[in-house]
Design a protein around this motif. Sequence first.
Motif, short mmCIF file in Angstrom:
data_model
loop_
_atom_site.label_atom_id
_atom_site.label_comp_id
_atom_site.label_asym_id
_atom_site.label_seq_id
_atom_site.Cartn_x
_atom_site.Cartn_y
_atom_site.Cartn_z
N ARG A 28 0.90 -1.47 0.25
CA ARG A 28 0.00 -0.09 0.01
C ARG A 28 0.73 1.37 -0.09
NH1 ARG A 28 -1.84 3.79 3.03
NH2 ARG A 28 -3.96 4.74 2.81
N ARG A 79 -4.10 0.90 -6.64
CA ARG A 79 -4.94 -0.31 -6.17
C ARG A 79 -3.69 -1.62 -6.20
NH1 ARG A 79 -4.84 1.51 -11.06
NH2 ARG A 79 -5.32 0.07 -13.03
N THR A 99 -8.40 -4.07 4.47
CA THR A 99 -8.82 -2.83 5.40
C THR A 99 -7.90 -2.52 6.44
OG1 THR A 99 -11.38 -3.43 4.79
CG2 THR A 99 -10.91 -1.90 6.50
N GLY A 115 -5.21 -0.47 5.21
CA GLY A 115 -5.44 0.71 5.03
C GLY A 115 -6.13 0.85 3.51
N PHE A 116 -6.48 -0.11 3.08
CA PHE A 116 -7.34 0.11 1.77
C PHE A 116 -8.63 0.55 1.93
CE2 PHE A 116 -3.66 -2.35 0.43
CZ PHE A 116 -3.20 -1.97 -0.60
N ALA A 117 -9.22 1.23 1.18
CA ALA A 117 -10.75 2.00 1.44
C ALA A 117 -11.79 0.91 0.88
CB ALA A 117 -10.73 3.24 0.65
N HIS A 118 -11.37 0.04 -0.26
CA HIS A 118 -12.60 -0.54 -0.86
C HIS A 118 -11.68 -1.94 -1.35
CE1 HIS A 118 -16.08 -1.59 -3.16
NE2 HIS A 118 -15.34 -2.06 -4.16
N SER A 162 -8.40 -1.01 -3.48
CA SER A 162 -8.33 0.22 -4.04
C SER A 162 -8.19 1.15 -2.68
CB SER A 162 -9.45 0.54 -4.66
OG SER A 162 -9.81 -0.30 -5.68
N MET A 163 -7.20 2.32 -3.18
CA MET A 163 -6.99 3.19 -2.01
C MET A 163 -8.34 4.26 -1.97
SD MET A 163 -3.60 3.30 -1.26
CE MET A 163 -3.04 4.87 -1.26
N THR A 164 -9.01 4.40 -2.95
CA THR A 164 -10.36 5.08 -2.53
C THR A 164 -11.68 3.96 -3.19
OG1 THR A 164 -10.11 5.56 -4.98
CG2 THR A 164 -9.13 6.98 -3.24
N THR A 165 -12.77 4.39 -2.54
CA THR A 165 -14.08 3.85 -2.89
C THR A 165 -14.57 4.32 -3.88
OG1 THR A 165 -14.46 3.68 -0.28
CG2 THR A 165 -16.33 3.34 -1.64
#
Length: 262
Positions: free
Chosen positions: A128, A136, A184, A187-190, A256-259
Amino acid sequence: MSVADIFDRVASRYDSVGVDFFTPLAAALIAAAAPKPGEHVLDAGCGRGAALLASAEAVGPTGHVTGIDFAPGMVSRTAAATAGLPQVTVQWGDAQAPDFPTASFDLVTAALVLFFLPDPPAALRNHRALLRPGGRLAFSSFAAHDPRYPATLRLLSSFAPAPPERPSLHAMFNSPETLREATTAAGFAHTETTEVSVESTFTDATQLVRWIGSHMGSQVIESIPESQRPEATAAVSTSHEWPMTLTTRVNLTVASMTTPVS
């Protein structure tokens, strides 16, 4: 013998015995990861390049794919095979803690690699840190083996005076839910995990034993005295009907880093 030593010993025959397995699974992983033209990708534990080549095609000449592997034999052979691709670099490296600056890549891939590492959750955190905003991580792990595959390993092991112990997997690989919990926590968002299957057909016992000896299963083959290997192969031959097709189920996880916006 370490995992790196085992893969170094099999590098010359890895994914090269005429059996569909690593290449279709790598193609499925890269399709799920969806590298875009111009992106920078790290393939951690690149092996002989199945996922690396699929990513290189996707990112095109404006992107770049870096492949790392802990086994020198894999590195030298894959570097030679990709020498004509200017968007590809292959070098020795540790998939547990790749030595690159933070935020170096848009995508990190690890095809059937993470469960070999000494600390998979720490590897997730390390991967990450290498991602740029919006980046991602895509990795594959086994969901279920065809029951005939572990049965064959047990049969072969019965010919070994001291068969290797079957390693236990980290609990994060138990299910899609534990995979999501692990990403999660890293630190991943999705996270999305999908299951795919690959069918591998073997014409006879000799090909199956050769294939087992071309990857991590080689430690089972090498534990059998050479004088007894023909008898062991004959036992495998009588235990199955041929040709035989094994179905292996694999989880593809993309974190992914973002949702994503719905």
